[in-house]
Design an enzyme around this catalytic site. Structure first.
Site, PDB file in Angstrom:
ATOM      1  N   ASP A   1      11.256  -1.616 -12.392  1.00 41.29           N
ATOM      2  CA  ASP A   1      10.547  -0.511 -11.751  1.00 41.29           C
ATOM      3  C   ASP A   1       9.151  -0.374 -12.344  1.00 41.29           C
ATOM      4  O   ASP A   1       8.860  -0.902 -13.427  1.00 41.29           O
ATOM      5  CB  ASP A   1      11.307   0.801 -11.960  1.00 41.29           C
TER       6      ASP A   1
ATOM      7  N   LYS B   1       8.662   2.053  -7.066  1.00 43.71           N
ATOM      8  CA  LYS B   1       7.630   2.804  -6.370  1.00 43.71           C
ATOM      9  C   LYS B   1       7.182   3.944  -7.265  1.00 43.71           C
ATOM     10  O   LYS B   1       7.993   4.646  -7.850  1.00 43.71           O
ATOM     11  CB  LYS B   1       8.171   3.362  -5.052  1.00 43.71           C
TER      12      LYS B   1
ATOM     13  N   MET C   1      10.332  14.066 -12.665  1.00 39.06           N
ATOM     14  CA  MET C   1       9.700  13.959 -11.349  1.00 39.06           C
ATOM     15  C   MET C   1       9.373  15.330 -10.757  1.00 39.06           C
ATOM     16  O   MET C   1       9.570  15.588  -9.577  1.00 39.06           O
ATOM     17  CB  MET C   1      10.604  13.172 -10.383  1.00 39.06           C
TER      18      MET C   1
END
Length: 475
Positions: free
Chosen positions: A247, A269, A384
């Site tokens: 990642d 991503k 996040m």
């Protein structure tokens, strides 16, 4: 690299050594072990070289150096103790594009001698590029104690079996797995005890029992960024991988540890990015497809793969097809980043519980128990959450958490460019604006302790910029 390490074949190749003292003798002894033909130019020979000369181990071709002596030689060594003469030898060698080593004069060297650990046919060379030769010797001494003497016989026996193994196991990945297994198993144990005949029998049994195995998968946590936080088991698997799927959260420092021959495929991503990336279903399919091609697959994820990393979904896909797999946990961002920011997640006076949540809210919906999250005496670590910082702040305040609750936004935690923004819950939105990704939000009274135990920031000469009650810390 200033110097490229290579291993040269000196067998029956002529080497000119200018100088006949003890320093020259040490170089000559090393070259003789490599099978070189030694030619010496010197006014006289020290006792050791005199004995070698009388035994026919070297040719004494003259008492004074002549440029013609450089004809047809493979390597030149100047070890006279006469700086002017050494410089002349080096200049003549350079004009002929020959490799030259001038003892203790790095600026005249086109090659240097490393510190060597000899476990023939295994040879380990250590060099500091001439910057710190004593350090190279110290490192050699440490490695000498770590590398057992039986490595040489083990490598030699393995070499005699390479052809047979290649005939029996057609795929390169299969052969590598075979050797990894035997070199870490009973075969190595028998070699270490000097039981060479039984070791060969063990190789025979292992080869006859070895099928063309299907591949396997390892889900490995890379930690929050600092390569030193990668687990030893994780490093071992990176060094054995045929292919690594990683990642964006995995740091370049850790990717540099991957086996050089392994394929590296980015499947991640960045948060908030609209760049094209694989869907989770596509990643699952790629993992199992590679494993079914007899490859050793490492799925490398930032932090811990089973904490907001969808690692469980990937292992479900692998397990459903009966593919062997293992999981190597990593240090999750909540523990790694906060530790480097000097923020304890729990503390007897400030926080008796810890809650890890994701702030990535699909379609703007926040399906969280805000009433429970707003309780005091607990720490919230939010992954996040940068893009939803405003909603997180307003929801917690609405459900009773004090607007003055200390908060931190930790960007690129544990890495050299780590940045920590400190403020209050009411300021969370402004703190999160402009934060680098990945970033972790930490909410709770424990944040107030950062100024006391900010060890990583202090070691990196932290600079502080204060705007009202907001503190920005840059490492």
């Amino acid at each position: 690299m200033k110097y490229l390490p290579i291993f040269a074949d000196f067998r029956q190749r002529p080497v000119l050594v200018v100088g006949g003292g003890d320093v020259a003798a040490r170089k000559i002894q090393l070259l003789m072990r490599a099978g070189a033909q030694i030619r010496v130019s010197a006014q006289g020979l020290c006792p050791m070289l005199t004995n070698i000369y009388h035994a026919g181990g070297l040719s004494w071709i003259g008492e004074s150096f002549e440029p013609a002596m450089l004809d047809d030689v493979f390597l030149v060594i100047a070890a006279t103790g006469n700086k002017k003469l050494n410089s002349i030898v080096a200049k003549c060698a350079e004009q002929r594009h020959l490799l030259i080593n001038v003892v203790d004069t790095k600026q005249h060297c086109s090659c240097i001698f490393p510190a060597i650990i000899d476990r023939t046919p295994i040879v380990v060379a250590i060099s500091t590029g001439g910057m710190a030769p004593v350090l190279a010797r110290v490192l050699r001494e440490k490695l000498e104690s770590m590398l057992p003497n039986f490595l040489g016989p083990m490598a030699a026996m393995a070499g005699t079996w390479r052809g047979r193994v290649k005939q029996h196991i057609r795929s390169m990945a299969g052969r590598r797995r075979f050797w990894e297994k035997v070199l870490n198993g009973r075969f190595a144990n028998l070699i270490s005890r000097g039981r060479l005949e039984q070791a060969e029998q063990e190789l025979e049994l292992s080869l006859s029992a070895n099928p063309e195995n299907v591949g396997e998968v390892a889900l490995v946590g890379a930690g929050p960024g600092d390569s030193g936080l990668l687990t030893l088991r994780g490093l071992q698997l990176l060094q054995q991988a045929d292919v690594v799927l990683y990642d964006y959260l995995v740091s370049q420092e850790i990717l540099d540890m991957v086996r050089r021959e392994a394929d590296q495929i980015c499947v991640g991503k960045r948060a908030g990015s609209q760049s094209i990336s694989m869907s989770q279903q596509e990643i699952n399919l790629l993992i199992v497809t590679l494993a079914q091609q007899s490859k050793k697959v490492v799925r490398l994820k930032g932090g811990d793969p089973l904490i907001f990393g969808r690692g469980g979904e990937e292992m479900q896909a692998v397990a459903a097809l009966g593919i062997p797999f293992q999981v190597v946990p990593g240090i999750t961002a909540a523990s790694g980043a906060t530790a480097y920011a000097g923020i304890p997640l729990t503390h007897r006076e400030y926080a008796q519980s810890l809650t890890l949540i994701t702030g990535h809210m699909q379609d703007g919906a926040a399906d969280l128990d805000w009433q429970a999250l707003a309780r005091v005496s607990q720490t919230l670590a939010i992954y996040m959450g940068v893009f939803n910082a405003a909603e997180i702040s307003s929801k917690l305040i609405y459900h009773g958490r004090s607007a003055q609750t200390p908060v931190a936004v930790i960007s690129r935690g544990t890495q050299s460019d780590q940045c920590v923004h400190i403020g209050t819950l009411a300021e969370l939105e402004s703190l999160a604006q402009g934060a680098l990704t990945p970033a972790l939000l930490v909410i709770g009274e424990v944040v107030s302790l950062h100024h006391e135990i900010n060890w990583f920031g202090q070691q990196n000469l932290t600079s502080y910029k204060r705007t009202s009650s907001v503190v920005e810390m840059k490492d």
